[in-house]
Design a protein around this motif. Sequence first.
Motif, PDB file in Angstrom:
ATOM      1  N   SER A   1       0.839  -1.192   0.000  1.00 53.33           N
ATOM      2  CA  SER A   1       0.000   0.000   0.000  1.00 53.33           C
ATOM      3  C   SER A   1       0.878   1.247   0.000  1.00 53.33           C
ATOM      4  O   SER A   1       2.106   1.176   0.111  1.00 53.33           O
ATOM      5  N   GLN A   2       0.229   2.414  -0.087  1.00 52.75           N
ATOM      6  CA  GLN A   2       0.971   3.670   0.011  1.00 52.75           C
ATOM      7  C   GLN A   2       1.641   3.795   1.372  1.00 52.75           C
ATOM      8  O   GLN A   2       2.747   4.320   1.487  1.00 52.75           O
TER       9      GLN A   2
ATOM     10  N   HIS B   1      -6.034  13.059   8.210  1.00 51.70           N
ATOM     11  CA  HIS B   1      -5.413  13.896   7.177  1.00 51.70           C
ATOM     12  C   HIS B   1      -4.764  15.151   7.753  1.00 51.70           C
ATOM     13  O   HIS B   1      -3.649  15.521   7.358  1.00 51.70           O
ATOM     14  N   ALA B   2      -5.432  15.821   8.688  1.00 50.97           N
ATOM     15  CA  ALA B   2      -4.881  17.062   9.238  1.00 50.97           C
ATOM     16  C   ALA B   2      -3.548  16.818   9.934  1.00 50.97           C
ATOM     17  O   ALA B   2      -2.603  17.605   9.792  1.00 50.97           O
ATOM     18  N   GLU B   3      -3.455  15.715  10.665  1.00 52.45           N
ATOM     19  CA  GLU B   3      -2.205  15.396  11.356  1.00 52.45           C
ATOM     20  C   GLU B   3      -1.106  15.041  10.361  1.00 52.45           C
ATOM     21  O   GLU B   3       0.057  15.427  10.532  1.00 52.45           O
ATOM     22  N   ALA B   4      -1.458  14.305   9.301  1.00 51.20           N
ATOM     23  CA  ALA B   4      -0.467  13.966   8.276  1.00 51.20           C
ATOM     24  C   ALA B   4       0.026  15.220   7.561  1.00 51.20           C
ATOM     25  O   ALA B   4       1.215  15.340   7.240  1.00 51.20           O
ATOM     26  N   ALA B   5      -0.878  16.173   7.309  1.00 47.40           N
ATOM     27  CA  ALA B   5      -0.479  17.430   6.665  1.00 47.40           C
ATOM     28  C   ALA B   5       0.462  18.224   7.563  1.00 47.40           C
ATOM     29  O   ALA B   5       1.412  18.857   7.083  1.00 47.40           O
TER      30      ALA B   5
ATOM     31  N   GLN C   1      -0.114   7.536   3.497  1.00 44.98           N
ATOM     32  CA  GLN C   1      -1.367   7.085   2.894  1.00 44.98           C
ATOM     33  C   GLN C   1      -2.506   7.983   3.366  1.00 44.98           C
ATOM     34  O   GLN C   1      -2.652   8.257   4.557  1.00 44.98           O
ATOM     35  N   PHE C   2      -3.310   8.446   2.409  1.00 41.10           N
ATOM     36  CA  PHE C   2      -4.373   9.386   2.752  1.00 41.10           C
ATOM     37  C   PHE C   2      -5.467   8.698   3.554  1.00 41.10           C
ATOM     38  O   PHE C   2      -5.924   7.603   3.226  1.00 41.10           O
TER      39      PHE C   2
ATOM     40  N   LYS D   1      -0.774  11.642  -5.888  1.00 38.95           N
ATOM     41  CA  LYS D   1      -1.723  10.813  -5.149  1.00 38.95           C
ATOM     42  C   LYS D   1      -1.364  10.807  -3.667  1.00 38.95           C
ATOM     43  O   LYS D   1      -0.198  10.845  -3.298  1.00 38.95           O
ATOM     44  N   HIS D   2      -2.395  10.772  -2.832  1.00 42.64           N
ATOM     45  CA  HIS D   2      -2.276  10.802  -1.371  1.00 42.64           C
ATOM     46  C   HIS D   2      -1.787  12.157  -0.856  1.00 42.64           C
ATOM     47  O   HIS D   2      -1.386  12.270   0.296  1.00 42.64           O
ATOM     48  N   MET D   3      -1.837  13.175  -1.712  1.00 41.96           N
ATOM     49  CA  MET D   3      -1.437  14.528  -1.312  1.00 41.96           C
ATOM     50  C   MET D   3      -2.397  15.513  -1.987  1.00 41.96           C
ATOM     51  O   MET D   3      -2.001  16.313  -2.824  1.00 41.96           O
ATOM     52  N   PRO D   4      -3.692  15.449  -1.629  1.00 42.10           N
ATOM     53  CA  PRO D   4      -4.706  16.193  -2.385  1.00 42.10           C
ATOM     54  C   PRO D   4      -4.777  17.678  -2.080  1.00 42.10           C
ATOM     55  O   PRO D   4      -5.482  18.408  -2.786  1.00 42.10           O
TER      56      PRO D   4
END
Length: 481
Positions: free
Chosen positions: A237-238, A274-278, A268-269, A319-322
């Motif tokens: 996976s991503q 998402h907010a924490e990954a950003a 991986q999105f 991808k995974h970075m929208p």
Amino acid sequence: MVIRTARVASKIARGRAPQIVQTTAFLCAAVPLRGGPSAELRGPIPSGRLLVSDVLAIPLRQQARFGLCRALMVVNDAAVDTQRLSIRGRILEPDQPALQDALAAVYETPERPRCLCVPGGVEMYVAFHRRYLAKRMPETGSQHHPACPSFEPSPQQSGLGELVGDAVRESEGAVELRVDFAWSRQAGGKALGRRTDDDPGEIEAPRRRMSLRALTHFLFERAGFNRWSPAMSGKRSQGVLHKYLQRAAEQVRAKGVVLGERLYVPEQFNEATHAEAARRRRERLGVLRPHDGVAPLAVALAEFKAAEAFPGGYRIWLKHMPDAPLLASAKTWERIARTYAAVLEARDADHGQRVRAVITALIRARREHTYEIDTATLLLASDQWIPVEGVHELPLLQALVDAGRYFVKPLRYDARCAAAFANALLLDTGAVPLPLHVYSPFMTPREREAKAATLRAAGGGWVWSTDEPMHALPPAAPRRA
């Protein structure tokens, strides 16, 4: 009573063990898989009659780059492991508690563990990354048995051979790369780090340097994504790509910079996180903040999604970075699109298989939290994230995956012609890897001659032309323990 693999094999060789065994088995293994994170596998194996060779084939391969893992199967009190090490006269296996103490005892000493995958064994070295690990010595990968997780083909069987010892220098636990790009630019855009004196104090002998494409291939190979075993199915996976590419870069330096500190692979999105990954992305790419008139560069590596024109140039979506596209001037992206037209067109080709376009870009921050492409390369990868040179290789790789085969995909790096290398190396046919070659009617005359020269030097081999039905693959030998 527990009978280890070597004893089972020894009895078979002496004719003292039956070739057919009655099985009532249960598989239970905690396995850090090459294709993904640790996973617990549990499940019954139906009672019945199995060849002993089938029993020996069941254990999963351990992860070679990042340590020893455990794959244990119990069949009527017989235990089968994947790798054994000889340390100070003791033979130890990955699941034994004594292994950590034994490795600690020889850590930072002249003594070497030996992997017993071949007669006489192969020297390993001990590293420490949160625990003690037995790792492959530099330039010894081809000395291991192809079924051993520490095996690697000779560098000369891929484009890596042209770079080892010059652009790639490896010592125990660390790698130094010579790359053909700078890690920073002056405010006006000029690359830093190269002398332009008309009267230099010295002349340096020319040496090879790695391009961005070669760096991408190096990371994919170091992370194990050009290698396949059935245990990896469905696990790439991503999230796995992010984890292992970032980990592969941790002990790599390029021009004195730790690559792991300048590499960004999207997580991986997930909408919930998402907010924490950003936030983590912004922290990692904080290295791009300019200082003293110098703009640092970093490497972004991801699956390309789309390019969108806007008045200021192009937005390059990954991808995974929208929420954060890379930006490129119209001139830069149009040049990239022309150069890598074959890669971009491959996604729309009528080949019936998923293919990924992977972009590796040197990026800089022109403004706060805006990421602009400075230099970029594009390459193709299969659905399993195995780098390929073209869509002509996809049917062979998919056939190998579907057949549950073990193989390595030789990578081009900066070689002028990828056709000089095998399109895949089977690892499950015996004591040496078996090359598989693919011809395509769309190959250039130069590529066809390079492929023919390789086959002549090898005295022939397995060859498939894509304008004909694929013939049978070479049969697999019984798996070694």
